[in-house]
Design an enzyme around this catalytic site. Structure first.
Site, PDB file in Angstrom:
ATOM      1  N   ILE A 117       0.812  -1.222   0.000  1.00 13.29           N
ATOM      2  CA  ILE A 117       0.000   0.000   0.000  1.00 13.29           C
ATOM      3  C   ILE A 117       0.844   1.270   0.000  1.00 13.29           C
ATOM      4  CG2 ILE A 117      -2.065  -1.008   1.032  1.00 13.29           C
ATOM      5  CD1 ILE A 117      -1.069  -0.004   3.745  1.00 13.29           C
ATOM      6  N   GLY A 118       2.156   1.140   0.085  1.00 17.35           N
ATOM      7  CA  GLY A 118       2.984   2.347   0.065  1.00 17.35           C
ATOM      8  C   GLY A 118       4.443   1.964   0.010  1.00 17.35           C
ATOM      9  N   TYR A 134      12.555   4.345   2.892  1.00 19.11           N
ATOM     10  CA  TYR A 134      12.833   3.375   3.962  1.00 19.11           C
ATOM     11  C   TYR A 134      12.511   1.947   3.548  1.00 19.11           C
ATOM     12  CZ  TYR A 134       7.900   3.989   3.967  1.00 19.11           C
ATOM     13  OH  TYR A 134       6.611   4.063   3.531  1.00 19.11           O
ATOM     14  N   GLY A 135      11.632   1.741   2.567  1.00 16.99           N
ATOM     15  CA  GLY A 135      11.199   0.384   2.238  1.00 16.99           C
ATOM     16  C   GLY A 135       9.754   0.365   1.794  1.00 16.99           C
ATOM     17  N   ILE A 136       8.985  -0.565   2.332  1.00 20.46           N
ATOM     18  CA  ILE A 136       7.645  -0.822   1.804  1.00 20.46           C
ATOM     19  C   ILE A 136       6.647  -0.965   2.947  1.00 20.46           C
ATOM     20  CG2 ILE A 136       8.021  -3.328   1.708  1.00 20.46           C
ATOM     21  CD1 ILE A 136       6.522  -3.287  -1.009  1.00 20.46           C
ATOM     22  N   VAL A 137       5.380  -0.599   2.686  1.00 19.36           N
ATOM     23  CA  VAL A 137       4.295  -0.776   3.654  1.00 19.36           C
ATOM     24  C   VAL A 137       3.265  -1.714   3.044  1.00 19.36           C
ATOM     25  CG1 VAL A 137       2.521   0.360   5.053  1.00 19.36           C
ATOM     26  CG2 VAL A 137       4.597   1.605   4.466  1.00 19.36           C
ATOM     27  N   LYS A 163       5.050  -1.715   8.251  1.00 18.79           N
ATOM     28  CA  LYS A 163       6.130  -1.008   7.543  1.00 18.79           C
ATOM     29  C   LYS A 163       7.427  -1.777   7.745  1.00 18.79           C
ATOM     30  CE  LYS A 163       7.646   3.289   8.860  1.00 18.79           C
ATOM     31  NZ  LYS A 163       7.636   4.771   8.843  1.00 18.79           N
ATOM     32  N   ASP A 168       7.915  17.771  10.764  1.00 18.91           N
ATOM     33  CA  ASP A 168       7.793  17.316   9.375  1.00 18.91           C
ATOM     34  C   ASP A 168       6.327  17.149   8.986  1.00 18.91           C
ATOM     35  OD1 ASP A 168       8.751  16.592   6.871  1.00 18.91           O
ATOM     36  OD2 ASP A 168       9.048  14.491   7.402  1.00 18.91           O
TER      37      ASP A 168
END
Length: 380
Positions: free
Chosen positions: A49-50, A54-57, A72, A169
């Site tokens: 989904i994202g 940093y990587g993947i969700v 995550k 942020d």
């Protein structure tokens, strides 16, 4: 996309097959070439989904609770001390916070073995999308939607600031939403306590939402930096385009001064550096543009609130509490339903001497706190 669980995209049927590992205690999935190894209680449908730096969700289901969650994966999380600290910060902060408008952390998946602990898997509550996706979509947004999103953002931020934490942020992609229009703030990897306002490196904060004092390298910034970001986000929400989409620092400051006017000398009290003052004084001078003429679709109360958020001098910017009490939010504001955090957050793990191994140990302890069973197996 920097979100902890925004829905949509990827293998829509979630029909990704897993392979059992570590005597069936874990399951490994191959998601677009990424190995995703999670405790066996997390079961399909597994959907990407994202993804971000940093990587993947992925979304998955916790078979013990039936809850859909966002997982995550931070790959090679300990290769770089700065990124490792950022991950630890996010975990520690979200465990400290408990608020309806802040994304909840559900689990840190315990690594199968200590010696091969390189990837960190953080499990969050699942949301459907984020504000960036909504702003870019064709979905109509009413004034009521915008008002409700702003109210929830300020309500969450009041809690964060009461814990003596600055988010640093805030941007649309860090505001998660669900179909109920509930909003939750995420991504606390850059947050700081109010007492440790070190200067931020360039790659850190998205420039478009950055307050003037940060653009001018001011080291003594305050919670007012988050209020500036909220003003930018709210304007983007109402107008469906970024307010100050600067290509670089110089253009960013120019876009700001073109709209809100060049600062007068009495607006520059926050600048300790003579160089910064000189730099500001030699910039082209601009008069303030009346916002109601530039944005005729906005009502007077919304304009007034934004003008109080987007003040060049942070000391003259409205606070979160004052913004919540502003007439624009009168129909939503209820001081008895805007809780604060009763214990300030302490970054007590911030010693400069901490190595990647120290940080790995601390994240391991967080994973064990969520999953206390069979610790001996993992230690051996």
């Amino acid at each position: 996309m920097d979100v902890a669980g925004a829905g949509g995209g990827g293998a829509a049927d979630g029909n990704i097959q897993g392979v059992p590992t570590h005597n069936g205690e874990y399951t490994q999935y191959n998601i677009f070439g990424n190995l995703f190894e999670v405790s066996r209680k997390y079961v399909p449908p597994i959907r990407p989904i994202g993804r971000g730096a940093y990587g993947i969700v992925c979304s998955a289901v916790n078979s013990e609770t039936g809850e859909e969650v966002a997982i995550k994966k931070i790959g090679n999380a300990f290769d770089n001390r700065i990124d490792a600290k950022r991950t630890l910060r996010e975990i520690k902060l979200l465990r400290h916070m408990d608020h309806e408008n802040i994304v909840a952390i559900r689990d840190i998946i315990r690594p199968p073995t200590r010696e091969n602990f390189n990837d960190v898997y953080i499990v969050y509550e699942l949301m459907d999308t984020d504000l960036h996706q909504i702003i870019r979509s064709n979905q109509p947004l009413t004034e009521d939607h915008c008002q409700y999103f702003l109210y929830q953002l300020l309500r969450g931020l009041k809690y964060i600031h009461s814990a003596k934490v600055l988010h640093r942020d805030l941007k649309p992609s860090n505001l998660l939403l669900n179909a109920n229009c509930d909003l939750k703030i995420c991504d606390f990897g850059l947050a700081r306590t109010t007492s440790e306002t070190d200067f931020m490196t360039e790659y850190v904060v998205t420039r478009w939402y950055r307050a003037p004092e940060l653009l001018l390298n001011c080291s003594e910034y305050t919670a007012a930096i988050d209020v500036w970001s909220v003003g930018c986000i709210f304007m983007e929400l109402l107008n469906r385009e970024p307010l100050f989409p600067g290509r670089d620092y110089v253009q960013q400051l120019r876009l700001i001064t073109e709209l809100i006017g060049s600062p007068e000398d009495h607006d520059l009290g926050f600048l300790r550096s003579d160089n910064a003052r000189r730099y500001i004084r030699q910039l082209p001078r601009f008069a303030r543009q009346p916002l109601d003429r530039k944005f005729p679709n906005m009502g007077p109360a919304a304009i007034d609130l934004v003008e109080h958020m987007l003040r060049f001098d942070p000391a003259r910017r409205i606070t979160v509490e004052e913004a919540l009490a502003h007439p624009y939010l009168a129909t939503l504001h209820d001081i008895n339903d805007e809780p604060i955090c009763h214990s300030p957050f302490e970054f007590d793990f911030e010693q400069p001497s901490f190595t990647e191994e120290h940080i790995k140990e601390l994240i391991m302890m967080e994973a064990i706190a969520f999953n206390p069973g069979n610790v001996g197996d993992m230690m051996s």
